[in-house]
Design an enzyme around this catalytic site. Structure first.
Site, PDB file in Angstrom:
ATOM      1  N   LYS A  78       0.847  -1.183   0.000  1.00 43.74           N
ATOM      2  CA  LYS A  78       0.000   0.000   0.000  1.00 43.74           C
ATOM      3  C   LYS A  78       0.892   1.246   0.000  1.00 43.74           C
ATOM      4  O   LYS A  78       1.939   1.269   0.661  1.00 43.74           O
ATOM      5  CB  LYS A  78      -0.874  -0.061   1.254  1.00 43.74           C
ATOM      6  CG  LYS A  78      -1.949   0.998   1.398  1.00 43.74           C
ATOM      7  CD  LYS A  78      -2.774   0.666   2.650  1.00 43.74           C
ATOM      8  CE  LYS A  78      -3.868   1.664   2.940  1.00 43.74           C
ATOM      9  NZ  LYS A  78      -4.676   1.264   4.125  1.00 43.74           N
ATOM     10  N   SER A 152      -9.376   1.085   3.442  1.00 40.60           N
ATOM     11  CA  SER A 152      -8.618   1.965   2.578  1.00 40.60           C
ATOM     12  C   SER A 152      -7.625   1.223   1.697  1.00 40.60           C
ATOM     13  O   SER A 152      -7.106   1.763   0.728  1.00 40.60           O
ATOM     14  CB  SER A 152      -7.886   3.005   3.431  1.00 40.60           C
ATOM     15  OG  SER A 152      -6.958   2.388   4.306  1.00 40.60           O
ATOM     16  N   SER A 176      -9.412  -1.508   7.520  1.00 42.01           N
ATOM     17  CA  SER A 176      -8.894  -1.372   6.158  1.00 42.01           C
ATOM     18  C   SER A 176      -8.167  -2.609   5.651  1.00 42.01           C
ATOM     19  O   SER A 176      -7.937  -2.738   4.451  1.00 42.01           O
ATOM     20  CB  SER A 176      -7.955  -0.165   6.073  1.00 42.01           C
ATOM     21  OG  SER A 176      -8.665   1.024   6.339  1.00 42.01           O
TER      22      SER A 176
END
Length: 600
Positions: A78, A152, A176
């Site tokens: 990420k 997310s 997330s």
């Protein structure tokens, strides 16, 4: 070269073992099949970056391949996680900074041989569970592009679900690392806070963040987390595993479920949940409804109180430049300015009270199981109600890190409309291995296709490797299941592993003048195979267990029939002089049973 899309870690390992001299070509061909126009990626590795990583590892791998279990295997991270020489944006291009070194977890994965091939899209500043709050575009659901991917960690979940990499790192504050897993039919391992270092990770809420792992299988996620984790003195919130948690759940687990669930009128989600409960019961699980009030109350605190100010601290001066931020993200984070220090302390006191209630409730069961999300929405829905619908997704996730729980999001029976609907298991901190052990058996039971790849669920090894935080002990007499001293194991969270035999080199004796009656076992070349049970006991509880063992018994090492050596009961030779040799009975149960039958 073989087509590697959709392969698990073990399948990558097998392909690389066959092509270790051509691993660059294998990886480069795979990289060329990816496209930068796929908005799950923020940036993909160049050919040069891939070659440099492989060239640095290959000579070492060729000499000691066992030290590089992930050699040549591509992964993604990420884009709020640092990688040396790569920009980190947290999906806010205005703050992009080229990292000087890898995040600790990334460095550990690279040291195990993994090859970073890309950084992935996210809800800006990791603020959201939707996957739509990014200037790089909304990441679509891997099964139906009209729906959200979840956030997310949207990009990391998407590239794993589609098999573009076998695993990826995300982060998890409010869910997330779990909601995107649930929406895309993959595994999301949310580790105990502090197990994986936060050094080199752009924080959302530093007190409540953790790196997370996405993978197609629990086995892969567990291996990655084990390699990436460990104490880091640079990270002020890093923790060492206290080695007190059980290795697995009990043989017939009791799982708590909320006594009252909400699905926001999503009947397909509710029906999928009922199907999951049915599958759990079929596996031998007992479901125990518990009062969920404290969980719901704690979940509300993460965004509806002073805790949001942690995000305000994280973004710093960027908050003064709203034009650089996603409007919804700016609105959420700016709210942190509305709270005083007094309100923050009150919020912490409330968090502690609710967390204690949650821990007390979970002490009565093996774990808690919940829907990963109570509903899912389309991209169009999110455009209309970005905050309300996001909040719905966090119903069963927001409380987790505030309560210091470990969690594992798992694929589960699909919804009637063809969309995934996952479940999540939660347990106290450091119960990660027990969650993983149950999760891998759950995946094997359902045998759902992997992610959105269409690939069948593969055969898996019989069990997870024994962790360094547990000791495997062979018991031969009064500590066997159903025997009078078995409680000395169970009260220390030891768990039964298997019934087996020693190598055929032992003699068994009934010791004189022991209460309760106990056997002694001694190694003898002319002996026999003796029946034993194997138990895994938390390392930190092992000393307590040994301290209770009376003379003439002790703990040494026993050889098993299959060649393994484990810790086990031994006996002082002098005590065997007046003992009865019962080797012919091959086990204490047979001896005790014979005596009881004769007495009757």
């Amino acid at each position: 070269m073989a087509v590697m899309t959709g392969k698990t870690v073990s399948e990558w390992q097998q392909a690389i073992a066959r092509n270790s001299d051509n691993v660059f070509a294998l990886l480069n061909d795979h990289l060329q099949s990816l496209t930068a126009q796929d908005n799950a990626w923020i940036v993909l590795a160049s050919e040069t970056q891939v070659r440099e990583q492989i060239d640095a590892l290959l000579p070492h791998y060729q000499q000691q391949p066992e030290r590089y279990p992930l050699f040549g295997i591509p992964f993604a991270i990420k884009d709020n996680v640092d990688a040396a020489g790569w920009p980190t944006t947290a999906a806010c291009p205005a703050i992009a900074t080229v990292a000087e070194r890898d995040a600790i977890a990334v460095a550990k994965l690279k040291a195990a041989g993994a090859i970073l091939i890309g950084k992935t899209n996210l809800d800006q500043f990791a603020t959201g569970l939707v996957g739509t709050r990014s200037p790089y575009g909304a990441v679509a659901n891997a099964f139906n592009p009209d729906y959200v991917s979840g956030g997310s960690s949207s990009g990391s979940a998407s590239v794993v679900a589609r098999g573009l990499v076998p695993f990826a790192l995300g982060t998890d504050t409010a869910g997330s690392g779990r909601v995107p897993a649930g929406f895309n039919n993959i595994v999301g391992l949310k580790p105990t806070k502090g197990w994986l270092s936060a050094t080199g990770v752009f924080p959302a809420c530093r007190l409540n963040d953790t790196l997370s792992v996405f993978a197609l299988t629990v086995d892969d996620a567990w291996q990655v987390a084990t390699l990436a984790g460990g104490f880091d003195s640079e990270d002020a919130y890093s923790r060492s595993n206290p080695a007190t948690a059980p290795a697995t759940f009990s043989q017939n687990p009791v799982l708590a479920i909320p006594d009252a669930l909400v699905f926001f009128d999503d009947s397909a989600a509710e029906q999928a949940w009922q199907a999951a409960l049915g599958a759990l019961r079929e596996s031998g699980v007992t479901l125990k409804p518990i009062d969920f009030t404290a969980f719901y109350q704690l979940a509300e605190q993460l965004y509806q109180g002073p805790w949001v100010a942690e995000r305000t601290v994280a973004v710093g001066d960027t908050l003064n430049h709203p034009e650089q931020m996603d409007p919804t993200v700016h609105t959420i984070i700016a709210a942190g300015l509305n709270y005083s220090a007094v309100e923050a302390f009150k919020a912490e006191y409330l968090r502690a009270e609710l967390a204690r209630k949650i821990q007390t409730a979970l002490a009565e069961v093996d774990a808690l199981v919940v829907p990963t999300s109570p509903t899912i929405h389309t991209l169009a829905d999110m455009a209309r109600e970005p905050i309300r619908f996001n909040s719905q997704f966090g119903t069963y996730t927001n409380f987790t890190n505030l309560a210091d729980l470990s969690a594992l999001a798992l694929p589960a029976p699909f919804r009637a409309d063809g969309l995934p609907a996952g479940i999540t298991l939660l347990a106290p901190a450091w119960h990660d291995r027990a969650l993983a052990d149950f999760g891998r058996r759950w995946q094997q039971q359902l045998a759902l296709p992997l992610g959105a790849t269409g690939h069948a669920f593969p055969a898996i090894s019989p069990s997870l490797p024994l962790s360094e935080h547990h000791v495997r002990v062979a018991v031969v007499g009064a500590h066997l299941r159903g025997m009078p001293l078995n409680f000395q194991l169970t009260q220390r969270d030891a768990v039964f592993v298997e019934a087996t035999e020693t190598a055929a080199r032992y003699r068994l004796f009934a010791l004189a003048n022991t209460q309760p009656p106990k056997p002694g076992i001694a190694r003898d070349a002319d002996g026999a195979a003796i029946q034993v049970e194997l138990w895994d006991i938390p390392l930190a509880r092992f000393g307590e267990f040994v301290a209770e063992i009376p003379a003439p018994l002790g703990i040494g090492s026993l050889e098993l029939a299959d060649g393994r050596w484990v810790k086990g009961f031994i006996c002082e030779p002098a005590a065997l002089n007046d003992a009865t040799d019962i080797t012919e009975f091959k086990g204490w149960r047979h001896w005790v049973g014979r005596k009881e039958t004769h007495h009757v």
